[in-house]
Write a protein that holds these residues in place. Structure first.
Motif, short mmCIF file in Angstrom:
data_model
loop_
_atom_site.label_atom_id
_atom_site.label_comp_id
_atom_site.label_asym_id
_atom_site.label_seq_id
_atom_site.Cartn_x
_atom_site.Cartn_y
_atom_site.Cartn_z
N ARG A 57 -12.02 -12.56 15.04
CA ARG A 57 -11.21 -12.48 13.81
C ARG A 57 -10.84 -11.03 13.49
NH1 ARG A 57 -14.69 -16.85 10.40
NH2 ARG A 57 -13.73 -18.71 11.27
N THR A 58 -11.76 -10.12 13.75
CA THR A 58 -11.47 -8.70 13.54
C THR A 58 -10.31 -8.27 14.44
OG1 THR A 58 -13.73 -8.19 12.88
CG2 THR A 58 -12.43 -6.36 13.77
N LEU A 59 -10.36 -8.65 15.71
CA LEU A 59 -9.29 -8.29 16.65
C LEU A 59 -7.96 -8.92 16.26
CD1 LEU A 59 -11.32 -8.53 19.96
CD2 LEU A 59 -10.48 -6.44 18.88
N LYS A 60 -7.99 -10.18 15.82
CA LYS A 60 -6.75 -10.85 15.40
C LYS A 60 -6.17 -10.19 14.16
CE LYS A 60 -5.98 -13.34 18.63
NZ LYS A 60 -4.81 -12.97 19.41
N THR A 61 -7.02 -9.82 13.21
CA THR A 61 -6.55 -9.09 12.02
C THR A 61 -5.95 -7.76 12.44
OG1 THR A 61 -8.18 -10.15 10.59
CG2 THR A 61 -7.26 -8.05 9.83
N PHE A 62 -6.64 -7.04 13.32
CA PHE A 62 -6.14 -5.76 13.81
C PHE A 62 -4.78 -5.93 14.48
CE2 PHE A 62 -10.27 -3.05 14.41
CZ PHE A 62 -10.51 -3.12 13.05
N GLU A 63 -4.62 -6.99 15.24
CA GLU A 63 -3.34 -7.22 15.92
C GLU A 63 -2.24 -7.51 14.91
OE1 GLU A 63 -1.73 -9.52 19.87
OE2 GLU A 63 -3.44 -10.39 18.81
N GLU A 64 -2.53 -8.34 13.92
CA GLU A 64 -1.54 -8.67 12.89
C GLU A 64 -1.12 -7.44 12.09
OE1 GLU A 64 -3.44 -11.66 10.52
OE2 GLU A 64 -3.43 -13.12 12.17
N LYS A 65 -2.04 -6.51 11.89
CA LYS A 65 -1.77 -5.34 11.06
C LYS A 65 -1.27 -4.14 11.85
CE LYS A 65 -3.13 -7.22 7.21
NZ LYS A 65 -2.27 -7.34 6.04
N GLY A 66 -1.08 -4.29 13.17
CA GLY A 66 -0.57 -3.19 13.98
C GLY A 66 -1.61 -2.14 14.31
N ILE A 67 -2.87 -2.56 14.36
CA ILE A 67 -3.96 -1.63 14.69
C ILE A 67 -4.28 -1.69 16.18
CG2 ILE A 67 -6.40 -1.09 14.25
CD1 ILE A 67 -5.89 -2.30 11.39
N VAL A 68 -4.21 -2.89 16.77
CA VAL A 68 -4.37 -3.05 18.22
C VAL A 68 -3.18 -3.82 18.76
CG1 VAL A 68 -6.92 -3.08 18.14
CG2 VAL A 68 -5.67 -5.23 18.18
N HIS A 69 -2.94 -3.65 20.04
CA HIS A 69 -2.00 -4.54 20.71
C HIS A 69 -2.76 -5.29 21.80
CE1 HIS A 69 -1.43 -0.77 23.09
NE2 HIS A 69 -1.26 -1.57 24.11
N SER A 70 -2.29 -6.48 22.08
CA SER A 70 -2.94 -7.30 23.09
C SER A 70 -2.14 -7.24 24.38
CB SER A 70 -3.10 -8.74 22.62
OG SER A 70 -1.84 -9.32 22.39
#
Length: 144
Positions: A57-70
């Motif tokens: 969930r942390t990674l998915k939130t980060f992806e949604e917010k532009g903090i990480v890319h997959s």
């Protein structure tokens, strides 16, 4: 992690409209120390007592917010911190994602980019620019 580092991470998360929970700070700090993209399992292995779902969930939130890319690698998703100019509306990871067939690592090659072509008559929101081969480290070792 130093107090100063924790404050910097909290500020970065808040600037991305993301509440800085303890797990988010830990995951961000860990990803910030990595030179390669990592899968959920690889990240999870660094946090013995953490729940897999919480990390996901942390990674998915980060992806949604532009903090990480997959990065999609066959059937595995790997994660890498974004540059600061990414946000929840636009990811600007228009660089090459490179998978080495020898060391099995995926790296971001920011010096190899997919440039915008504004006169094409359409807008590109996302590019998946992926290549497989032998990285510079492994190539050097094979030449010795």
């Amino acid at each position: 992690m130093s107090f100063l580092m924790k404050n910097e991470i909290e500020n970065k998360l808040m600037n991305k409209n993301t509440k800085p929970t303890s797990m988010r700070i830990l995951v961000y700090d860990f990803l910030d120390s990595q030179n390669v993209a990592l899968s959920l399992s690889e990240i999870e292995n660094q946090f013995e007592n953490a729940d897999r779902i919480t990390i996901y969930r942390t990674l998915k939130t980060f992806e949604e917010k532009g903090i990480v890319h997959s990065i999609q690698e066959n059937s595995t998703t790997k994660y890498r911190l974004c540059e600061d100019d990414c946000n929840e509306n636009t990811h600007s990871d228009r660089h090459l994602h490179f998978y080495c067939k020898i060391c099995k690592q995926t790296t971001c090659k920011e010096n190899v980019t997919f440039a915008d072509h504004p006169n094409l008559g359409f807008r590109i929101d996302e590019v998946r620019f992926f290549a497989k081969g032998i990285c510079e480290n492994c190539l050097d070792e094979t030449l010795q």
